[in-house]
Design a protein around this motif. Structure first.
Motif: not given
Ligand code: SF4
Ligand code: SF4
Length: 310
Positions: A86-87, A63, A83, A89
């Protein structure tokens, strides 16, 4: 491309016969009883199924938005304020503990899924239902491409709408749809606005307009004690329907709590409101209100007999 948060096959409560139902993300209303809260935002959101996490550590450093704090003992904690969905993780999670709420589909991908179910449509006088979220809150020109393709395949098309959409979008859908499932939640403008955060004027106007068009109309009333379940409130809804529209069916849909855990899994727990689930006796009394007004097409539940189909 279309953002869908679910595709349900062989569903029985989303229009006549057996349906393949496409759930589009994005809805102008914020109903606190919504059992698909992931369908309210018009963009993806991150689900976190904590119980699926095996503490593999894959998500620890991915992240870039300071939205994921990792603890080797318990797995990640998500700060939904940061958050950006963005996907990244979710991409590295092997157990779908972290999962994006929507997927992007092309017309061809959707049609390929739909056409697998054609034998069921043919046998049950079923077809495809566009639902959501709010299907008519999409880019209507883009949605028209898909509706056109479904009709080119001569498949029955239903639109499940809240009616909180521009008239132009409704008129475009009318060119292709065989039927509409139209939600009517409350006729009191103050209560409607207070609870759903959306004025009901456009919804009621659109329903009156749609009633005058050549289509099959199914009105659906979610019955929610504490919102619209008082006898006077149900009477007002029944009176309004009797005075303004003549739907083929009226479905009284008992509120249920399935999906309420999704609010926690999406970081939307501040929007979660639990209402009382109506008993069978409560629903029988609600139905009687409608029958007493001469609305004999009313019944409890959303299934529509295929014989009602066009
Ligand atoms: S989707 Fe996951 S990686 Fe992306 S901003 Fe949110 S927690 Fe962070
Ligand atoms: S990647 Fe998934 S399973 Fe692995 S620690 Fe993160 S949330 Fe848990």
């Amino acid at each position: 491309m279309y953002y869908l948060f679910d595709i349900q096959r062989l569903s029985m409560e989303n229009g006549p016969g057996l349906r393949t139902t496409l759930f589009f993300t994005g809805c102008p209303l914020s109903c606190p009883w919504c059992h698909n809260p992931e369908g309210q935002p018009d963009k993806p959101v991150l689900f976190y199924f904590r119980e699926r996490c095996i503490q593999c550590g894959n998500c620890e450093y991915v992240c870039e938005d300071e939205a994921l704090d990792y603890d080797p003992e318990t797995g990640p904690e998500i700060n939904y304020n940061n958050c950006t969905a963005c996907g990244k993780c979710a991409d590295v999670c092997p157990t779908d503990s972290l999962l994006m709420s929507v997927k992007l589909y092309s017309v061809n991908e959707i049609m390929e899924i739909i056409l697998r179910d054609r034998p069921y449509f043919d046998r049950s006088q079923g077809g495809v239902t566009l639902s959501g979220g709010e299907p008519l809150a999409q880019d209507i020109d883009l949605l028209e491409v898909l509706m056109k393709e479904i009709k080119r395949e001569k498949i029955d098309l239903s639109i499940d709408t809240s009616g909180a959409v521009p008239r132009r979008n409704l008129a475009t859908a009318l060119k292709y749809a065989n039927s509409f499932l139209y939600d009517l939640k409350h006729v009191d403008p103050v209560k409607h606005k207070e609870v759903t955060k959306f004025d009901n004027e456009q919804i009621l106007d659109n329903l009156i307009w749609l009633s005058k068009q050549e289509t099959t109309l199914h009105v659906r009333v979610p019955v929610i004690p504490g919102f619209n379940g008082d006898e006077e409130e149900l009477e007002a809804i029944a009176d309004w329907i009797a005075a303004n529209t003549a739907p083929e069916t009226i479905a009284l849909l008992p509120y249920h709590r399935h999906g309420s855990d999704k609010y926690d899994r999406l970081g939307m727990d501040d929007q979660k409101v639990l209402f009382n689930v109506p008993s069978d006796d409560f629903m029988d009394k609600a139905l009687k209100v409608f029958l007493d007004k001469g609305l004999n097409q009313a019944r409890i539940g959303g299934a529509i007999l295929a014989s009602k189909a066009e």
